[in-house]
Motif scaffolding. Structure first.
Motif, PDB file in Angstrom:
ATOM      1  N   UNK A  91       1.018  -1.230   0.147  1.00 20.12           N
ATOM      2  CA  UNK A  91       0.107   0.205  -0.035  1.00 20.12           C
ATOM      3  C   UNK A  91       0.786   1.301  -0.124  1.00 20.12           C
ATOM      4  N   UNK A  92       1.794   1.180   0.815  1.00 16.31           N
ATOM      5  CA  UNK A  92       2.759   2.230   0.822  1.00 16.31           C
ATOM      6  C   UNK A  92       3.372   2.651  -0.599  1.00 16.31           C
ATOM      7  N   UNK A  93       3.734   1.505  -1.218  1.00 15.83           N
ATOM      8  CA  UNK A  93       4.379   1.835  -2.553  1.00 15.83           C
ATOM      9  C   UNK A  93       3.501   2.237  -3.505  1.00 15.83           C
ATOM     10  N   UNK A  94       2.133   1.702  -3.540  1.00 11.72           N
ATOM     11  CA  UNK A  94       1.256   2.262  -4.261  1.00 11.72           C
ATOM     12  C   UNK A  94       0.912   3.757  -4.015  1.00 11.72           C
ATOM     13  N   UNK A  95       0.758   4.234  -2.919  1.00 10.92           N
ATOM     14  CA  UNK A  95       0.500   5.377  -2.782  1.00 10.92           C
ATOM     15  C   UNK A  95       1.731   6.428  -2.787  1.00 10.92           C
ATOM     16  N   UNK A  96       2.735   5.878  -2.968  1.00 15.06           N
ATOM     17  CA  UNK A  96       3.805   6.841  -3.140  1.00 15.06           C
ATOM     18  C   UNK A  96       4.130   7.191  -4.485  1.00 15.06           C
ATOM     19  N   UNK A  97       3.223   6.869  -5.685  1.00 16.12           N
ATOM     20  CA  UNK A  97       3.106   7.321  -6.984  1.00 16.12           C
ATOM     21  C   UNK A  97       2.381   8.353  -6.789  1.00 16.12           C
ATOM     22  N   UNK A  98       2.306   9.554  -7.581  1.00 11.03           N
ATOM     23  CA  UNK A  98       1.590  10.440  -8.046  1.00 11.03           C
ATOM     24  C   UNK A  98       0.458  10.188  -8.954  1.00 11.03           C
ATOM     25  N   UNK A  99      -0.615  10.230  -8.900  1.00 10.53           N
ATOM     26  CA  UNK A  99      -1.747   9.565  -9.936  1.00 10.53           C
ATOM     27  C   UNK A  99      -1.575  10.194 -11.316  1.00 10.53           C
TER      28      UNK A  99
END
Length: 321
Positions: A95-103
């Motif tokens: 989740x942390x890796x997913x959330x680290x990307x700017x959409x």
């Protein structure tokens, strides 16, 4: 007879350890692997501080009945073998890796990748098209680029923008992944597991929380009871395999692993003592056996110190009890 086998890592040395079965009684055997829970504080081997500043270590037999419960010892072993990372920690990291990307930036990257795929397919289409004219070939390539590139770019862009660039497991999937990868045999009682735990007050904080994900578990070893009259069908209904090369009942040791930060403190020897005590008092095994890499000098020294000797006939190490 217990074995630790390293099939793909080079030469191995096989060991045996025998004892006089008349020296101890064998109680009625019911089912492999059922033992006390470390959470209940039951210790199968006397715990003691190996140094004045080192926490107490409790060596316990892993109870497969705890699988899927709050005090899941089987999953503690799986988490330890998964780099001391629990299913919860795996999911949190994803989740942390997913959330680290700017959409927005991630979506644009997806579009670029999709268009690149479309362009490559368009070029190959143009080169291989059967059209007679160059213009026809170019048109075929452009059409494929527009369709495939456009669709692929749209799908990847939407996928990345929606936060699906990094796959995040569900808890059930994460637990199943660790079970299959690390403890499938423990779960169905094909293997018997032994583990060394830190005393509870240090379990989550020792070595800066290094063992937080496995509830303070710092070492494990597995074994199998083989060629025994006490063997019963496994959870899946399959009878345990027979091993004619060692016809007598024996316990096969494998997967000895002590975390590198707590080695040379007697933990491996405690696990082996615990395992041997179980083999003597709860099975009809006549010997322990194991195999280890010939160049693993520290392991060779440990097993020889524990009493394993090389058997002249089978080129294994043996010791009379």
């Amino acid at each position: 007879m217990v074995k630790i086998t390293w099939l793909r890592l080079g030469a191995v040395v096989a060991f045996q350890k025998k004892w006089n079965t008349a020296a101890f009684s064998v109680p009625t055997f019911t089912k492999l692997g059922h033992g006390p829970s470390v959470r209940e504080g039951t210790r199968l081997y006397a715990a003691g501080k190996t140094t004045s500043q080192f926490p107490d270590i409790s060596c316990v037999i892993i109870d497969p009945k705890t699988y899927g419960t709050v005090n899941d010892q089987v999953m503690d072993v799986a988490s330890y073998r998964n780099g001391r990372t629990s299913p919860e920690q795996m999911i949190a990291a994803q989740r942390a890796k997913r959330d680290s990307f700017d959409p927005t930036a991630s979506a644009l990257e997806g579009v670029k990748i999709g268009l690149g795929i479309g362009a490559a397919i368009g070029i190959f289409t143009a080169i291989g098209d059967d059209a007679d004219s160059i213009q026809g070939k170019i048109m075929a390539g452009v059409q494929n680029f527009a369709v495939i590139g456009g669709v692929t770019a749209g799908l990847l862009g939407y996928n990345n923008y929606s936060g699906n660039r990094v796959y995040v497991m569900e808890m059930k999937e994460a637990v199943n992944r660790l079970t299959v990868d690390f403890v499938a045999s423990l779960k169905i009682s094909q293997d018997i597991g032994f583990a060394a735990y830190l005393e509870p007050k240090y379990a989550l904080t020792f070595k800066n929380g290094r063992f937080d994900g496995c509830n303070g578990l710092v070492a494990t070893v597995d074994c199998q009871l083989r060629n025994s009259k006490f063997n019963v069908p496994l959870e899946n209904g399959v009878m345990p395999k027979e091993y004619p090369e060692v016809p007598s009942p024996h316990v096969h040791v494998k997967n000895m692993d002590v975390d590198e930060t707590v080695r040379r403190r007697g933990i491996a020897k405690k696990l082996l003592n615990n395992l041997e005590e179980w083999a003597r008092t709860s099975t009809d095994a006549k010997l322990l056996t194991l195999e280890v890499r010939a160049d693993n000098t520290s392991a060779l020294a440990l097993y020889e110190q524990f009493g394993f000797k090389k058997d002249a006939e089978t080129k294994r190490k043996t010791r009379a009890g």
